[in-house]
Design an enzyme around this catalytic site. Sequence first.
Site, PDB file in Angstrom:
ATOM      1  N   GLY A 189      25.662  42.920  20.397  1.00 21.62           N
ATOM      2  CA  GLY A 189      24.418  42.566  19.716  1.00 21.62           C
ATOM      3  C   GLY A 189      23.591  43.722  19.236  1.00 21.62           C
ATOM      4  O   GLY A 189      22.676  43.542  18.429  1.00 21.62           O
TER       5      GLY A 189
ATOM      6  N   ASP B 128      13.166  28.194  22.818  1.00 20.07           N
ATOM      7  CA  ASP B 128      14.279  27.465  23.433  1.00 20.07           C
ATOM      8  C   ASP B 128      14.909  28.163  24.631  1.00 20.07           C
ATOM      9  O   ASP B 128      15.881  27.663  25.196  1.00 20.07           O
ATOM     10  CB  ASP B 128      15.372  27.191  22.389  1.00 20.07           C
ATOM     11  CG  ASP B 128      16.019  28.470  21.855  1.00 20.07           C
ATOM     12  OD1 ASP B 128      15.577  29.578  22.219  1.00 20.07           O
ATOM     13  OD2 ASP B 128      16.973  28.359  21.064  1.00 20.07           O
TER      14      ASP B 128
ATOM     15  N   HIS C 203       0.160   0.350   9.270  1.00 23.75           N
ATOM     16  CA  HIS C 203      -1.063   0.664   8.539  1.00 23.75           C
ATOM     17  C   HIS C 203      -2.034   1.465   9.395  1.00 23.75           C
ATOM     18  O   HIS C 203      -3.252   1.410   9.179  1.00 23.75           O
ATOM     19  CB  HIS C 203      -1.749  -0.622   8.058  1.00 23.75           C
ATOM     20  CG  HIS C 203      -1.015  -1.296   6.960  1.00 23.75           C
ATOM     21  ND1 HIS C 203      -0.680  -2.627   6.999  1.00 23.75           N
ATOM     22  CD2 HIS C 203      -0.521  -0.830   5.793  1.00 23.75           C
ATOM     23  CE1 HIS C 203      -0.025  -2.958   5.893  1.00 23.75           C
ATOM     24  NE2 HIS C 203       0.094  -1.872   5.151  1.00 23.75           N
TER      25      HIS C 203
ATOM     26  N   THR D 249      14.098  42.881  24.460  1.00 24.10           N
ATOM     27  CA  THR D 249      15.131  41.866  24.678  1.00 24.10           C
ATOM     28  C   THR D 249      15.461  41.828  26.168  1.00 24.10           C
ATOM     29  O   THR D 249      14.864  42.549  26.977  1.00 24.10           O
ATOM     30  CB  THR D 249      16.422  42.180  23.897  1.00 24.10           C
ATOM     31  OG1 THR D 249      17.038  43.335  24.471  1.00 24.10           O
ATOM     32  CG2 THR D 249      16.130  42.414  22.422  1.00 24.10           C
TER      33      THR D 249
ATOM     34  N   HIS E 286       3.636   4.420   2.867  1.00 22.35           N
ATOM     35  CA  HIS E 286       4.848   3.954   3.557  1.00 22.35           C
ATOM     36  C   HIS E 286       6.108   4.560   2.950  1.00 22.35           C
ATOM     37  O   HIS E 286       7.204   4.055   3.171  1.00 22.35           O
ATOM     38  CB  HIS E 286       4.949   2.431   3.474  1.00 22.35           C
ATOM     39  CG  HIS E 286       3.763   1.715   4.007  1.00 22.35           C
ATOM     40  ND1 HIS E 286       3.243   1.967   5.244  1.00 22.35           N
ATOM     41  CD2 HIS E 286       2.970   0.761   3.445  1.00 22.35           C
ATOM     42  CE1 HIS E 286       2.187   1.190   5.442  1.00 22.35           C
ATOM     43  NE2 HIS E 286       2.002   0.460   4.366  1.00 22.35           N
TER      44      HIS E 286
ATOM     45  N   GLY F 170       0.805  -1.206   0.000  1.00 27.13           N
ATOM     46  CA  GLY F 170       0.000   0.000   0.000  1.00 27.13           C
ATOM     47  C   GLY F 170       0.839   1.258   0.000  1.00 27.13           C
ATOM     48  O   GLY F 170       1.974   1.283   0.482  1.00 27.13           O
TER      49      GLY F 170
ATOM     50  N   PRO G 251      10.569  36.304  27.082  1.00 31.06           N
ATOM     51  CA  PRO G 251      11.097  35.292  27.999  1.00 31.06           C
ATOM     52  C   PRO G 251      12.560  35.522  28.363  1.00 31.06           C
ATOM     53  O   PRO G 251      12.993  35.150  29.458  1.00 31.06           O
ATOM     54  CB  PRO G 251      10.913  33.984  27.228  1.00 31.06           C
ATOM     55  CG  PRO G 251      10.866  34.391  25.793  1.00 31.06           C
ATOM     56  CD  PRO G 251      10.212  35.731  25.770  1.00 31.06           C
TER      57      PRO G 251
END
Length: 555
Positions: A459, A379, A218, A467, A58, A55, A524
């Site tokens: 930066g 992150d 399946h 920031t 896959h 089928g 954050p």
Amino acid sequence: MGTNFYSAVPSASGHALSALAATGGTRVGVHLDPIYTWARDPDPARRVGLVSGGGAGHEPMHAGFLGRGGLDAVCPGEVFTSPHNRQIHAASAKVAGDGGVLHIVKNYTGDVLNFAIAAERLRADGIEVDRVLVDDDLGSQGQDVGRRGTGATVVVEKILGAAADRGLSLPELVELGQAVVASSRSLAVAQRACTPPGADRPAFDVAPGTLEYGVGIHGEAARESIVRPELDALVTRMVGELLDDLDITDAGVLVLVNGLGGTGDLELWHVLAEVARALADRGVPLRSAVAGTFVSALDMAGFSITVTAVGDEQWLQDWCAPHRTAALPSPVPADMIITGDQARQPAGEPSPWLGQLADDVARIREPLNDLDRRAGDGDIGTNLDNALQAAVRRGTGADADLTADLHSLATAFAEDVGGSSGPLFGLVLGRVAASVHAKGSAGAAEGLRDGVAAITRAGGARVGDRTMVDALHPAGWDGKSPRGALDDDALTAALDGAAATSSMVGKRGRSSYVGDKAIGTTDPGALAVVVVLTAIVERIDGRRRDVRCAPSSPN
């Protein structure tokens, strides 16, 4: 239309094979009625045509395995549906060599039946034909119909493809294929089911915090649902059960870690690393290993592990032989050299302060990540946690002073955390550590200001850019005047500065890419600053505070 882009397509396999014809160049041919595809440039030494199929859903199995060193013809059915015997008969007749045709069949009722009928038709046509039945799935062991054919199909087709190019006869290929099957077992787990074409929800439900243990390819649920363990424990269990069902010798094993369609390569490599560890714990030599998506189940979020006990050194040579297919693995013999493994170095003892801070950060890791996902890349909590864990591993000693702890933390951020937050935190904390070393705790505020100036130069971020600077700057400056100390007033100013970021549009860093979508969410990175500064002030005056708790939802 459901959640799949292809759900409205009348013939998923035929449509996809039209694309295969466009990408295959001179190597692949496609026949649309009946549907099959064949390799146009077989190895001249090949005497037997290799034919497989099953089928759709896959991918890249089987169409991606066409070519020298792989299959000669592939018969795809519709999604999770076996091909019909007319396809198999036509494809086999197309690629039959003077030595006949070998069918490689996964053990599912429809596949077995239709390949068997096609074989009878081929014999009636005077074409010699035989079969290798793949039945490796440990999750379906004990059923009357036998184990399902799953990940080991890749191993079988890779080894037989190379062997066929060496000119082996049909009986020799059958014997080899049956031996490889008998030496192979697979086991699959999933944390989310696949979504069938046209459906608007997964095929089955997986309860939060659980895994389906022993799923099929399946869309079938497993016979067992388990509480989701840590990855190392899960892989240890899976590998143990696979090894216990095989006859393992000193010749070692081949390993295939396979994604089921909704699991990324990074996760699969993590799984493979744990498999290698589990094999080493059992004293089983790992001869070769690959990880990737070779046998998917549409978009199922899960993976399978296939272990093949090496029965002959020629198997390893065929497994590692070069090929000209689009998607068969390209293994090499295992010869691992891993250097600089800090995780195996003895850990030092952290100070109580550093250990407490690491525990506090671990608790707010996911809330910070959640905030970061709303405004950026998700992150910051992980980076903060990684830095604290690295500092704890280094250890400063139970009697470490503030300078030693700050230096350890600065080094961890600078050397063990990537992205932008790690190096910037490292710069600030390094300056604070240097100032505290020179002037005692009274120098912390001056070091903080030096650090803000350093990260501004590096930066470019300034107050108002959304920031960490929005929290750092007010902690070091009271209006236009420098603060004399890091104290409660500094922490209040830092927290107010962090809170103010919820009304800002990002001009630097992660949130600058999402524009006004970040409005309403506190930055954050600024909150992480408050957490770390609070810990430093606590270390200075010895008084525990509650301000370190970061919010878990947007302001």
